[in-house]
Design a protein around this motif. Sequence first.
Motif, PDB file in Angstrom:
ATOM      1  N   ALA A 173      28.805 -46.730   3.142  1.00 11.34           N
ATOM      2  CA  ALA A 173      28.965 -46.744   1.690  1.00 11.34           C
ATOM      3  C   ALA A 173      28.710 -48.131   1.114  1.00 11.34           C
ATOM      4  N   CYS A 174      28.966 -49.172   1.921  1.00  8.13           N
ATOM      5  CA  CYS A 174      28.779 -50.545   1.446  1.00  8.13           C
ATOM      6  C   CYS A 174      27.313 -50.956   1.445  1.00  8.13           C
ATOM      7  N   GLY A 175      26.435 -50.094   1.979  1.00  5.50           N
ATOM      8  CA  GLY A 175      25.013 -50.393   1.998  1.00  5.50           C
ATOM      9  C   GLY A 175      24.519 -50.979   3.299  1.00  5.50           C
ATOM     10  N   GLU A 176      25.433 -51.311   4.236  1.00  2.66           N
ATOM     11  CA  GLU A 176      25.014 -51.849   5.523  1.00  2.66           C
ATOM     12  C   GLU A 176      24.797 -50.717   6.517  1.00  2.66           C
ATOM     13  N   PHE A 177      24.212 -51.085   7.657  1.00  3.45           N
ATOM     14  CA  PHE A 177      23.877 -50.098   8.681  1.00  3.45           C
ATOM     15  C   PHE A 177      24.382 -50.597  10.025  1.00  3.45           C
ATOM     16  N   GLY A 178      24.966 -49.700  10.800  1.00  2.55           N
ATOM     17  CA  GLY A 178      25.426 -50.068  12.132  1.00  2.55           C
ATOM     18  C   GLY A 178      26.618 -49.239  12.549  1.00  2.55           C
ATOM     19  N   PRO A 179      27.275 -49.592  13.657  1.00  4.55           N
ATOM     20  CA  PRO A 179      28.455 -48.849  14.099  1.00  4.55           C
ATOM     21  C   PRO A 179      29.639 -49.121  13.192  1.00  4.55           C
ATOM     22  N   GLY A 180      30.403 -48.087  12.903  1.00 11.58           N
ATOM     23  CA  GLY A 180      31.563 -48.223  12.031  1.00 11.58           C
ATOM     24  C   GLY A 180      31.848 -46.978  11.213  1.00 11.58           C
ATOM     25  N   ARG A 181      30.888 -46.041  11.175  1.00 14.44           N
ATOM     26  CA  ARG A 181      31.095 -44.798  10.431  1.00 14.44           C
ATOM     27  C   ARG A 181      32.111 -43.908  11.156  1.00 14.44           C
ATOM     28  N   LEU A 182      32.884 -43.166  10.367  1.00 14.15           N
ATOM     29  CA  LEU A 182      33.802 -42.207  10.963  1.00 14.15           C
ATOM     30  C   LEU A 182      33.007 -41.180  11.772  1.00 14.15           C
ATOM     31  N   PRO A 183      33.422 -40.854  13.000  1.00 14.86           N
ATOM     32  CA  PRO A 183      32.731 -39.809  13.762  1.00 14.86           C
ATOM     33  C   PRO A 183      32.709 -38.487  13.003  1.00 14.86           C
ATOM     34  N   GLU A 184      31.763 -37.625  13.363  1.00 15.71           N
ATOM     35  CA  GLU A 184      31.684 -36.313  12.725  1.00 15.71           C
ATOM     36  C   GLU A 184      32.993 -35.544  12.936  1.00 15.71           C
ATOM     37  N   ILE A 185      33.359 -34.742  11.941  1.00 13.84           N
ATOM     38  CA  ILE A 185      34.618 -33.999  12.006  1.00 13.84           C
ATOM     39  C   ILE A 185      34.677 -33.119  13.260  1.00 13.84           C
ATOM     40  N   GLY A 186      33.559 -32.497  13.601  1.00 10.18           N
ATOM     41  CA  GLY A 186      33.545 -31.652  14.800  1.00 10.18           C
ATOM     42  C   GLY A 186      33.888 -32.433  16.052  1.00 10.18           C
ATOM     43  N   ALA A 187      33.402 -33.669  16.147  1.00 13.41           N
ATOM     44  CA  ALA A 187      33.692 -34.507  17.315  1.00 13.41           C
ATOM     45  C   ALA A 187      35.168 -34.904  17.342  1.00 13.41           C
ATOM     46  N   ILE A 188      35.734 -35.177  16.162  1.00 12.30           N
ATOM     47  CA  ILE A 188      37.158 -35.527  16.093  1.00 12.30           C
ATOM     48  C   ILE A 188      38.007 -34.327  16.510  1.00 12.30           C
ATOM     49  N   VAL A 189      37.658 -33.155  15.999  1.00  8.89           N
ATOM     50  CA  VAL A 189      38.400 -31.940  16.350  1.00  8.89           C
ATOM     51  C   VAL A 189      38.342 -31.688  17.854  1.00  8.89           C
ATOM     52  N   ALA A 190      37.150 -31.858  18.438  1.00  8.64           N
ATOM     53  CA  ALA A 190      37.002 -31.646  19.885  1.00  8.64           C
ATOM     54  C   ALA A 190      37.885 -32.610  20.669  1.00  8.64           C
ATOM     55  N   GLU A 191      37.952 -33.862  20.231  1.00 11.70           N
ATOM     56  CA  GLU A 191      38.794 -34.840  20.922  1.00 11.70           C
ATOM     57  C   GLU A 191      40.268 -34.489  20.761  1.00 11.70           C
ATOM     58  N   ILE A 192      40.659 -34.035  19.573  1.00 10.76           N
ATOM     59  CA  ILE A 192      42.049 -33.629  19.361  1.00 10.76           C
ATOM     60  C   ILE A 192      42.404 -32.450  20.255  1.00 10.76           C
TER      61      ILE A 192
END
Length: 410
Positions: A155-174
């Motif tokens: 959202a800040c306009g930069e690119f790289g690691p730091g975005r929240l993982p996809e919801i499906g991936a979070i659910v799978a980990e939970i």
Amino acid sequence: MEQKRILLVIGGGIAAYKSLELIRELGRRGIASRCIVTKAGQEFVTPLSVSALSGDKAYTELFDLDEEAEMGHIQLSRSADLVVVCPATADLMAKANAGLANDLASTMLLATDKPVLMVPAMNVRMWQHAATIRNVAQLRADGVTVMEPDEGAMACGEFGPGRLPEIGAIVAEIETQLNGQGQGALSGVHALITAGPTREPLDPVRYLSNHSSGRQGYAIAAALAAQGADVTLVSGPVALAPPRGVTLVKIETARQMLKACEDALPADVFISVAAVADWRPARAATKKLKIKATDAEAPAMELAENPDILKTLSNKRKNRPRLVIGFAAETHDVEDYARAKLARKGCDWIVANDVSGDVMGGAENEVVLITHDQSERWPRMGKEEVATRLARKIAAELGGDDGGIKLAAE
């Protein structure tokens, strides 16, 4: 079976709005959420919206007499099966690492005796800062599970690691955390999955390959592991972290992939998601090929056919997996080509998808599940949700009429 419950801490960051989707998705899976919304988190989501989706009170203040009388921060910290911090900001992780307790969220994290899962989301420079790196390393050493953030535009306009993982991936980990490794609907099942592209060398510098990102195969591996399966993931070169609890076997070529699959047998289910190169150079040069400036024509290339991994495992007389699933990536006449592939390869199911758009490397997929007697079209959805649906189908298929898993080894 007693309902599983998480305690969700919603930190202050632009990704906080996705916590609402997470609550909804967990609810669909029968997982209840009790929520703490930090003061900074309330700048992005309201306690009212959190409460409406969770069906429970949203907790916000440490020094609140009503809340302390009703629940108490100590009891709140121990009332769930799993504590999830999403989004986990740099500030929240720093507090947890230092053992600070100056608000409800940090006090709860210090007081809890339950497993903790942190899902980071922040600016790339914050994620890569030496202080955050130290904090994450220490939290992991202390037994906290910290997911890797996704990489992409922010959202800040930069690119790289730091975005929240996809919801499906979070659910799978939970689900993995709640079920425990080796438990769940696919407990005792060995799943073998191929993912990503293969690379067929022309010379030490160049190779033949394709655009596969590996995201769908990795999502399926994560979904099966979340259901308790013992997963072997045979992967071509991709820029993805392996899912937690999955055995990763890295390969380059189609022949290496076939050998790795055969070495991994016996397996109860085989899912061929990888985009395997059909052809390879018949002879790979040992030195970089040179093209003279005076040459008028492009050099000729002799090709040799690669092994058909899906067909080979489908037609094994010994150690054939009970369920063999192929993927068909087509640009037109998707269902017709997929049904022909089902018959030609000898597999049990085909998952067909139209890759004429942004599917290759994208976050979403639209598939048709084809069996010998029916076709089931799924709406366009995230690749993680495709993976979750497929994992459920596999569990139902292997479960048989009595609901118990029937293993190939039996």
